[in-house]
Design a protein around this motif. Structure first.
Motif: not given
Length: 113
Positions: A58-59, A64-69, A62, A82-83, A56
């Protein structure tokens, strides 16, 4: 140009940064003097490329939390987020089970590494 002024505990002196050095001046006036700081530390050269797989992230941009990056770092700079891909090459720091957030950023001084 001065930066980061501070007062001594007894309030008799002011310490401040000036052109990359420390200066000390009596609070009631007088001539400032340079404070010697004999540092021997040097920056460690990081690996050419580091990949941080993050479960996870958090940049700060945004809500929302980005997942699996994968956070791809070259030298001392983040170059991409990136993904996740197992095929990425570089030193790996596993944060798959962690939440990654931005750290301290010095906005006063810019120095390329």
């Amino acid at each position: 140009m001065t930066d980061a002024p501070s007062r001594s505990g007894d309030a008799k002196h002011l310490l401040y940064l000036n052109n990359g050095g420390l200066r000390l001046v009596p609070a009631d006036g007088g001539r400032p003097r340079t404070v010697a700081v004999p540092l021997t530390w040097t920056a460690v050269r990081p690996p050419a490329r580091t990949v941080v797989p993050a479960g996870r992230m958090w940049d700060g941009l945004r809500q929302e939390i980005r997942r699996d990056v994968d956070i791809v770092i070259a030298g001392h700079r983040i170059r991409a987020v990136e993904p996740h891909a197992d095929s990425r090459v570089g030193k790996r720091i596993d944060a798959c089970d962690r939440l990654v957030v931005p750290g301290p950023i010095d906005t006063h001084h810019r120095r390329e590494m």
